[in-house]
Design a protein around this motif. Structure first.
Motif, PDB file in Angstrom:
ATOM      1  N   ARG A 130       0.950  -1.169  -0.077  1.00 10.91           N
ATOM      2  CA  ARG A 130       0.142  -0.059  -0.191  1.00 10.91           C
ATOM      3  C   ARG A 130       0.717   1.075   0.064  1.00 10.91           C
ATOM      4  NH1 ARG A 130      -5.060   1.733   1.882  1.00 10.91           N
ATOM      5  NH2 ARG A 130      -5.461   3.665   1.405  1.00 10.91           N
ATOM      6  N   ILE A 131       1.956   1.309   0.770  1.00  9.67           N
ATOM      7  CA  ILE A 131       2.766   2.252   0.937  1.00  9.67           C
ATOM      8  C   ILE A 131       3.572   2.512  -0.637  1.00  9.67           C
ATOM      9  CG2 ILE A 131       5.053   3.414   1.842  1.00  9.67           C
ATOM     10  CD1 ILE A 131       4.323   1.820   4.378  1.00  9.67           C
ATOM     11  N   ALA A 132       3.855   1.448  -1.367  1.00  8.24           N
ATOM     12  CA  ALA A 132       4.386   1.634  -2.503  1.00  8.24           C
ATOM     13  C   ALA A 132       3.626   2.110  -3.494  1.00  8.24           C
ATOM     14  CB  ALA A 132       5.057   0.070  -3.034  1.00  8.24           C
ATOM     15  N   SER A 137       1.624   6.750  -6.912  1.00  9.80           N
ATOM     16  CA  SER A 137       0.402   7.655  -7.294  1.00  9.80           C
ATOM     17  C   SER A 137       0.366   9.074  -6.949  1.00  9.80           C
ATOM     18  CB  SER A 137      -0.820   7.031  -6.694  1.00  9.80           C
ATOM     19  OG  SER A 137      -0.892   6.962  -5.389  1.00  9.80           O
ATOM     20  N   GLY A 138       1.548   9.418  -6.011  1.00  8.44           N
ATOM     21  CA  GLY A 138       1.699  10.625  -5.788  1.00  8.44           C
ATOM     22  C   GLY A 138       0.933  11.249  -4.384  1.00  8.44           C
ATOM     23  N   LEU A 140       1.584  10.792  -1.688  1.00  2.00           N
ATOM     24  CA  LEU A 140       2.420  11.495  -0.705  1.00  2.00           C
ATOM     25  C   LEU A 140       3.075  12.743  -1.087  1.00  2.00           C
ATOM     26  CD1 LEU A 140       3.856   8.334   1.089  1.00  2.00           C
ATOM     27  CD2 LEU A 140       2.037   9.779   1.867  1.00  2.00           C
ATOM     28  N   GLY A 141       2.952  13.079  -2.302  1.00  2.00           N
ATOM     29  CA  GLY A 141       3.756  14.074  -3.116  1.00  2.00           C
ATOM     30  C   GLY A 141       5.143  13.674  -3.182  1.00  2.00           C
ATOM     31  N   GLU A 142       6.134  14.589  -3.234  1.00  2.00           N
ATOM     32  CA  GLU A 142       7.558  14.526  -3.447  1.00  2.00           C
ATOM     33  C   GLU A 142       8.133  13.885  -2.203  1.00  2.00           C
ATOM     34  OE1 GLU A 142      11.500  16.702  -3.633  1.00  2.00           O
ATOM     35  OE2 GLU A 142       9.704  17.793  -3.895  1.00  2.00           O
ATOM     36  N   ILE A 143       8.732  12.489  -2.100  1.00  2.00           N
ATOM     37  CA  ILE A 143       8.982  11.996  -0.994  1.00  2.00           C
ATOM     38  C   ILE A 143      10.491  12.768  -0.627  1.00  2.00           C
ATOM     39  CG2 ILE A 143      10.175   9.922   0.127  1.00  2.00           C
ATOM     40  CD1 ILE A 143       6.732  10.116  -0.656  1.00  2.00           C
TER      41      ILE A 143
END
Length: 360
Positions: A130-132, A137-138, A140-143
């Motif tokens: 799910r985190i991947a 998908s964006g 989280l925005g820019e990691i």
């Protein structure tokens, strides 16, 4: 599909219970350094043939696939032999003693057209998947940065490890960096892409050991504390801190920080939390359907192995490469990071990775 296994301990704990849930899988033979261990595991799981010599096992059988769960210093030799005997190979982590061995494993598997997999089973854990997906998908925005800590007390007592324990000996490939760090590096590469530079340290905090059974004193040479900072090609930074010599078990905590949100995951309860910027955290945990399968030992590692072995078996039967999971390309890339941490331990400096070795 006929499987053979080298290494009784992990086979009994994880592989053999999982293979009962892999359609068509038949374990035809098991080898261990101690025949009594191999025979006990074989008898418990209804396996006809058990061996003290893995070479004899390979000579007497023609398995479709070989699973290798042995000390790290044996991985390369066993993998190369299994490939030569016509088998596809799933090898435990860490891949090998160094990148040279990992590259030899990859080269032979590719040259012979064999399927190859490293057992980084957390790639099959629903919460980490799910985190991947959220990163890709964006959501989280820019990691920007990731923080992972794995703190335990299992090696804290000088009498906690028996004499000759391979996990405590550097010449056998033991240590926290390989045992846990390889999983963390694989997960970070899976989520964020290539690693370009590393700084870190792998050290032995409690070298003076005593065998609880005999009272004999001995010296541990493998790291019981490791920490590293990774500079990712994406620009993100990742920090990993691992200790086996703390006074308390804190467990494994993963935090991913992006420009639009944050995810938190602790293996203490395996709950996954997500918050968009400026909002409260909410529980977005994904339950693992494998966790309710009969006969499995508890924990995300054991339930995730089921899905890893299913993918391995299906890919073999369909004559395709892996759609999911870590292969020997990933194993080599991972090994380059582990090697760089050891180099950084000696030089106390950043080490740039030769990423071109993984672009094949």
């Amino acid at each position: 599909m006929k499987f053979a296994i080298i290494g009784a301990s992990f086979a009994k704990a994880a592989y053999l219970p999982a293979l009962r849930h892999v359609p068509g899988a038949e374990v035809v033979a098991l080898a261990s350094n101690r025949l009594a261990s191999a025979r006990a595991a074989a008898d418990e799981f209804g396996i006809a043939d058990a061996y003290a010599d893995w070479r004899e096992m390979l000579a007497r059988h023609r398995p479709d696939a070989v699973l290798i769960a042995t000390p790290t210093n044996t991985h390369a030799e066993m993998t190369l032999a299994a490939l030569d005997h016509g088998a596809h190979v799933l090898c435990e982590k860490p891949t090998a003693m160094d990148a040279g061995e990992a590259e030899a494993m990859l080269d032979k598997a590719e040259a012979l057209g064999r399927l190859h997999m490293i057992d980084h089973e957390l790639r099959f854990n629903p919460n980490r998947m799910r985190i991947a997906e959220m990163i890709a998908s964006g959501d989280l925005g820019e990691i920007r940065h990731v923080n992972i800590s794995n703190i335990g007390a299992s090696w804290a007592d000088p009498a906690s490890r028996p004499i000759g324990d391979w996990w405590s000996l550097i010449d056998q490939g033991g240590g926290r960096l390989g045992a846990n760090g390889s999983h963390q590096v694989d997960m970070l590469r899976w989520w964020l892409g290539p690693v370009v530079s590393v700084i870190g340290e792998a050290i032995t905090m409690v070298p003076d050991r005593i065998d609880k059974r005999t009272g004999q004193r001995w010296t541990a040479t493998a790291d019981d504390v490791s920490y590293l900072t990774l500079r990712m090609q994406s620009g993100a930074r990742a920090q990993v801190f691992m200790s086996g010599v703390a006074a308390h078990n804190i467990g494994n905590v993963t935090q991913v920080f992006g420009s639009k949100g944050t995810v938190l995951l602790s293996n203490e309860d395996e709950r996954l939390y997500f918050a968009k910027a400026g909002q409260e955290f909410s529980d977005i945990t994904v339950e693992d359907p494998n966790s309710s399968l009969p006969g499995l030992n508890k924990g995300v590692w054991n339930s995730s192995v089921v899905s890893a072995l299913r993918e391995f078996a299906v890919a073999i039967s369909q004559g395709r490469s892996l759609k999911q999971g870590a292969n020997f390309f990933d194993g080599l890339a991972n090994q380059l990071v582990l090697d760089a941490v050891r180099e950084s331990t000696a030089t106390r400096a950043w080490v740039d990775l030769p990423t071109e070795r993984c672009k094949r």
